[in-house]
Design an enzyme around this catalytic site. Sequence first.
Site: not given
Lengths: 305, 305
Positions: B16-17, B207, B209, B240, B249
């Site tokens: 997903r991300d 979370h 990065h 992003c 990430n």
Amino acid sequence: MGAMPEAVSIREVGPRDGLQNEEPVPTAAKVRLIDALSATGVGRIEAVSFVHPKAIPQMADADEVWRRAVKNPAVSYSALVPNSRGAQRALAAGFREIEVVVSASDTHNRKNVNRSTAESLDDIAALVPVLHEAGARVEVIVSTAFGCPYEGDVAPERVAAIVDRVRADGADRIAFGDTTGMGTPRRVRELLSRVRERHADAPLLLHFHNTRGTALANILTALELGVTEFDAAVGGLGGCPYAPGASGNVATEEVVHLLHDMGIRTGIDLDALIGAAELAREIVGKELPSGVLRAGPRTRLTAAG
Amino acid sequence: MGAMPEAVSIREVGPRDGLQNEEPVPTAAKVRLIDALSATGVGRIEAVSFVHPKAIPQMADADEVWRRAVKNPAVSYSALVPNSRGAQRALAAGFREIEVVVSASDTHNRKNVNRSTAESLDDIAALVPVLHEAGARVEVIVSTAFGCPYEGDVAPERVAAIVDRVRADGADRIAFGDTTGMGTPRRVRELLSRVRERHADAPLLLHFHNTRGTALANILTALELGVTEFDAAVGGLGGCPYAPGASGNVATEEVVHLLHDMGIRTGIDLDALIGAAELAREIVGKELPSGVLRAGPRTRLTAAG
């Protein structure tokens, strides 16, 4: 988190360890990079190595690079030498901070210089008094201190025994090289604990590669253990030609960015350093692995537009 | 180093991300990646998001991806939703672990969803009971929790106040997103200290990065503070699109590699995970930032030959 040091000394190794492990670049480019770094506020620069030009063509012009570079009196410049011949060249060029290398693992040492670790230690023992006689200080860099790509884990005791030996033989300073990025916070803790038991006061510098992403975590761990000296290469230049799979040194600007955020002084102007990293990228003509070079420091904001 | 946790729960967010922030890839490729990840031993996977296909074409096929993916009963799969419409789609698809997002900084929230942080918090307050009614658990992801690319530092108190609000409104879990990699060990420590004062027992996931190289140092710091849940994306997929300068990430295999070296269990088979990262690289057709993908784990030796 233990008490953190108030200040850290960075040795910039991009001009030597960095460029030695990139495609060869012109002499003038090397001089420009050293000069740019000399103006960042960094206190120490590893400028060149005096190695055989057939073995390492990247450093064939070491004498000329050093002759043309601006010598900033606020900077301590060092040179790496592989043997007595290199040491004589370094002394003749005017260096009084000299680095010699030995790998903690025999296989890596043989791959690197075609000698056993024990033979290299004997060479170093013979070289130290010659260098001292000439007024130089000698740092022994212990490579593969956190692991060897051929042999795997390297026992902390093996590294500690090398420290025993070279300290007894007169080494002024010790560095531990994480040659292929096998260092982790756990390995840093284990090795430093073992070495500090016997050499609580030996000047100790750590040199990490970011091959597996752990470099800043390793430095954070070392800071907690009181280490205040680190190598880093502008832009994350370099790797190790003798070590398959190795990527570059930890980027100086990533280290400085982290330290300054923690309130730890380095004396370095981060913007000037990022400017030097931009120059390094231009010189090698490719993207470098440094995140702070690509994204800028966390304090550099984007217009909401 | 404080006492370290014995085990950590990783949520794999690559499908997903990660893929949401890469060029669109075919449905079949997404399904293959989820299936490969489901077989690594990872306990949680963020599988898809239910967003408007015009806003995020990468996730336009979320329903079909999820229909075709193998549902491993040992894995908890989640979906991210931006609003009530997305939540209804996620529930209809069968998800019972739902993530909603709000940015701690107003400017970022407006850029992201064209609403103020306060408006988004009201939306979440209205959505939580609907999701609970359907038997779902709700995680609120607080973006820009460690800094905003437009506003700069985000005060820990501001993030803590959002936690107060969403916990009062019924959020089951909280995540802090380091949306553009502005997190550092210092910021992790400051934010967690502030939040833990008032929410000592709230399930909390971090979370990170790796935009500026700090991700593993941040995770190391969080582990020392008792955090046991982290997001990571296989291969270091994603970034992003609304945040200039952001890179991907933190790579799941770099996190697992670090944790296993420290003796911390994750339930994940690192070799299988590296296999999934190789698949991710093949799917997006470019090099990914993961060092462990490129160099292999530190235990993978080279023949001295």
